[in-house]
Design an enzyme around this catalytic site. Structure first.
Site, PDB file in Angstrom:
ATOM      1  N   GLY A  41      -5.889  19.197  13.147  1.00  0.00           N
ATOM      2  CA  GLY A  41      -6.104  19.870  11.969  1.00  0.00           C
ATOM      3  C   GLY A  41      -7.707  19.681  11.489  1.00  0.00           C
ATOM      4  O   GLY A  41      -8.305  20.210  12.288  1.00  0.00           O
ATOM      5  N   ASN A  42      -8.077  19.085  10.394  1.00  0.00           N
ATOM      6  CA  ASN A  42      -9.355  19.199  10.186  1.00  0.00           C
ATOM      7  C   ASN A  42     -10.158  18.057  10.647  1.00  0.00           C
ATOM      8  O   ASN A  42      -9.663  16.934  10.577  1.00  0.00           O
ATOM      9  CB  ASN A  42      -9.701  19.518   8.661  1.00  0.00           C
ATOM     10  CG  ASN A  42      -9.099  20.889   7.987  1.00  0.00           C
ATOM     11  OD1 ASN A  42      -9.126  21.803   8.716  1.00  0.00           O
ATOM     12  ND2 ASN A  42      -8.474  20.670   7.033  1.00  0.00           N
ATOM     13  N   ALA A 120      -1.936  17.370  20.841  1.00  0.00           N
ATOM     14  CA  ALA A 120      -1.993  16.653  22.155  1.00  0.00           C
ATOM     15  C   ALA A 120      -0.345  16.134  22.288  1.00  0.00           C
ATOM     16  O   ALA A 120       0.081  15.720  21.348  1.00  0.00           O
ATOM     17  CB  ALA A 120      -2.991  15.657  22.398  1.00  0.00           C
ATOM     18  N   GLY A 185       6.810   4.659  -6.705  1.00  0.00           N
ATOM     19  CA  GLY A 185       6.114   3.840  -5.844  1.00  0.00           C
ATOM     20  C   GLY A 185       4.906   3.311  -6.559  1.00  0.00           C
ATOM     21  O   GLY A 185       3.855   4.171  -6.923  1.00  0.00           O
ATOM     22  N   GLY A 186       4.804   2.101  -6.762  1.00  0.00           N
ATOM     23  CA  GLY A 186       3.660   1.500  -7.466  1.00  0.00           C
ATOM     24  C   GLY A 186       2.628   0.746  -6.363  1.00  0.00           C
ATOM     25  O   GLY A 186       2.080  -0.373  -6.815  1.00  0.00           O
ATOM     26  N   GLU A 208       8.871   1.320 -10.008  1.00  0.00           N
ATOM     27  CA  GLU A 208       8.599   0.828  -8.990  1.00  0.00           C
ATOM     28  C   GLU A 208       9.921  -0.087  -8.658  1.00  0.00           C
ATOM     29  O   GLU A 208      10.438  -0.748  -9.676  1.00  0.00           O
ATOM     30  CB  GLU A 208       7.425  -0.354  -9.204  1.00  0.00           C
ATOM     31  CG  GLU A 208       7.155  -1.562  -8.336  1.00  0.00           C
ATOM     32  CD  GLU A 208       7.238  -0.844  -6.945  1.00  0.00           C
ATOM     33  OE1 GLU A 208       7.606  -1.581  -5.927  1.00  0.00           O
ATOM     34  OE2 GLU A 208       6.352  -0.093  -6.570  1.00  0.00           O
ATOM     35  N   HIS A 449     -31.478  -9.985 -11.275  1.00  0.00           N
ATOM     36  CA  HIS A 449     -31.045  -9.892 -12.466  1.00  0.00           C
ATOM     37  C   HIS A 449     -31.579  -8.630 -13.481  1.00  0.00           C
ATOM     38  O   HIS A 449     -32.691  -8.566 -13.390  1.00  0.00           O
ATOM     39  CB  HIS A 449     -31.418 -11.416 -13.321  1.00  0.00           C
ATOM     40  CG  HIS A 449     -30.977 -11.407 -14.659  1.00  0.00           C
ATOM     41  ND1 HIS A 449     -29.763 -11.810 -15.356  1.00  0.00           N
ATOM     42  CD2 HIS A 449     -31.727 -11.248 -15.923  1.00  0.00           C
ATOM     43  CE1 HIS A 449     -29.917 -11.751 -16.457  1.00  0.00           C
ATOM     44  NE2 HIS A 449     -31.038 -11.570 -16.973  1.00  0.00           N
TER      45      HIS A 449
END
Length: 470
Positions: A41-42, A120, A185-186, A208, A449
């Site tokens: 892919g990319n 591959a 899904g959480g 969830e 600081h």
């Protein structure tokens, strides 16, 4: 398929160009290997193209939008804020993703890594066949290989991916801003993307299956995220079983069960984010004799070496958390081992885990409970960000820094941070754990600081019983 005398000979092959693959290729090249990278892919893999990077871009866009809505608190009055979501997506793709992926490609070329675009398949433990398209391919022999093929979203049988039921890639590339979004899904991905779209104005519901979201983090950290979700009108339904979906051209209706009752929700889109599976089922591992477990994860030793001594595996395809920085870390170890280093080995104790929710969550090393289970006389001390001047000036005082230390020596065993820039602050504590530092070491380190980093120094002083700012 052509093999034998017609096969082109390669020295070191890396399969996959994500944060594991491209790092492995570059490091192996730096160590003297002649490296060839194969990518179907990319360049950049899931993380750079459709994962970590674009998701953080959308999260940032949501934060900017929310800042404009809340600016009157700072005395800044603005006209009505609007979103052109197509422009937001164009910025994400053209100004964030593309420069990074092009940059990685240039780094590979700079380090003289050859790139083959194709898919591959192993023919045996020293031969690969790469398909460039549906018809053309080439066979290659190799001396050594690193497999870094990554993972893909798990698809639920009752929620097959389509136009309205989408995975993380789909939700990151929507052309329109949904009015309503259901997230099944959480975990890390689900909560991050739920938060991103909620900040952009979408009405979000998370379903969830467990009794809390973000099971990898401690409850007091997760509680802060849940409180923020409530302020953004994100509804979180736990112990919920998503059962089925019905859809038309415009909407999806999800039927779920919670507390013994069946309920229904309607939304523009449903994001299914219930985990990822390793990309190991279609590359010929069995033909090459490479061992996997029942879930498809490749079994490796502490150097990333498989049962075939010339082949290594890293990242999402080996056991452990699916983290981009874990893949990059394993990549360097595997590249060094492949290049002849006998001392290279993984050590995951100082491996941070971060979730880019609001507030951000980060953890490294042991929790207090884990440290005690390992036999340490461990204690924890928590410094609130409300006592930090920089957090006050940023108007982001929600959260804390917690240090887990050995009681007598004050050695830092672990740390958890919930709050602004937790993803950056956790690095100092990872360094401390990696080097066996104590709370005294941090307390004696001068922190600038005002800075958020001072909260780590304050937490260390709290460990020593000498707090200044709490």
């Amino acid at each position: 398929m052509v093999v034998g005398d017609f096969a082109e000979e390669l020295q070191t092959v890396v399969i996959g160009s994500g944060p594991g693959g491209y790092v492995a290729a570059i490091r192996a090249a730096q160590l003297g290997q002649k490296v060839t990278l194969i990518e179907r892919g990319n360049i950049g893999g899931v993380c750079l193209n459709v994962g970590c990077i674009p998701s953080k871009a959308l999260i940032h866009a949501g934060e900017e939008y929310q800042t404009s809505l809340d600016s009157s608190l700072l005395g800044i009055e603005t006209k009505e804020t609007t979103i052109d979501f197509k422009k937001t997506q164009a910025w994400k793709d053209e100004k964030v993703v593309r420069p990074l992926t092009k940059g990685v490609e240039q780094l590979l070329k700079k380090n003289q890594v050859s790139i083959i675009k194709g898919e591959a398949y192993f023919v045996n433990s020293q031969t690969l066949h790469v398909m460039f398209d549906d018809e053309k391919g080439q066979t290659y022999t190799f001396e050594k290989a690193i497999i870094a093929t990554g993972s893909r979203p798990i698809e639920l049988s009752s929620f097959k991916f389509n136009k309205r039921i989408i995975d993380s890639t789909g939700v990151l590339n929507l052309s329109e801003l949904p009015k309503k979004l259901i997230v099944i899904g959480g975990g890390y991905i689900g909560t991050e993307l739920a938060g991103a779209y909620a900040k952009l104005g979408t009405e979000v519901t998370i379903l969830e299956g467990m009794d809390q979201i973000l099971m990898g983090f401690e409850k007091d950290m997760v509680k802060l995220v849940e409180q923020n979700f409530k302020s953004k009108n994100v509804k979180v339904i736990t112990n919920a079983l998503a059962k089925k979906a019905e859809q038309d051209d415009q909407h999806v209706t999800v039927t779920y069960e919670a507390n013994g009752k069946e309920e229904q929700l309607e939304a523009d889109y449903v994001l299914v984010s219930v985990g990822r599976r390793p990309n190991t089922d279609d590359i010929g591992l069995d033909i090459a004799g490479i061992e996997t477990d029942e879930k498809g994860f490749i079994q490796v030793d502490e150097q990333g070496r498989t049962n075939k001594k010339n082949i290594f595996a890293i990242g999402d395809i080996v056991p452990g958390l699916a983290l981009a920085h874990k893949a990059s870390y394993e990549a360097k170890v595997a590249a060094e081992a492949l290049s002849g280093s006998k001392g290279a080995a993984v050590d995951y104790l100082a491996m941070p885990a971060v979730c880019f929710t609001d507030p951000e969550l980060a953890t490294v090393g042991y929790t207090e409970k884990e440290a005690k289970a390992k036999g340490f006389d461990a204690v924890s001390n928590k410094f609130p960000l409300a006592g930090n001047g920089r957090a006050l000036s940023l108007n982001q005082t929600t959260g804390f820094v917690r240090l887990v230390t050995e009681k007598e020596s004050h050695t830092i065993l672990g740390a958890q941070i919930a709050g602004v820039s937790a993803s950056d602050l956790i690095a100092e504590l990872g360094l401390a754990i990696e080097n066996g530092l104590t709370a005294e070491d941090i307390a004696l380190t001068i922190h600038s600081h005002p800075s958020l980093g001072e909260s780590i120094m304050d937490a260390a002083e709290l460990v020593l019983g000498q707090p200044i700012h709490t």
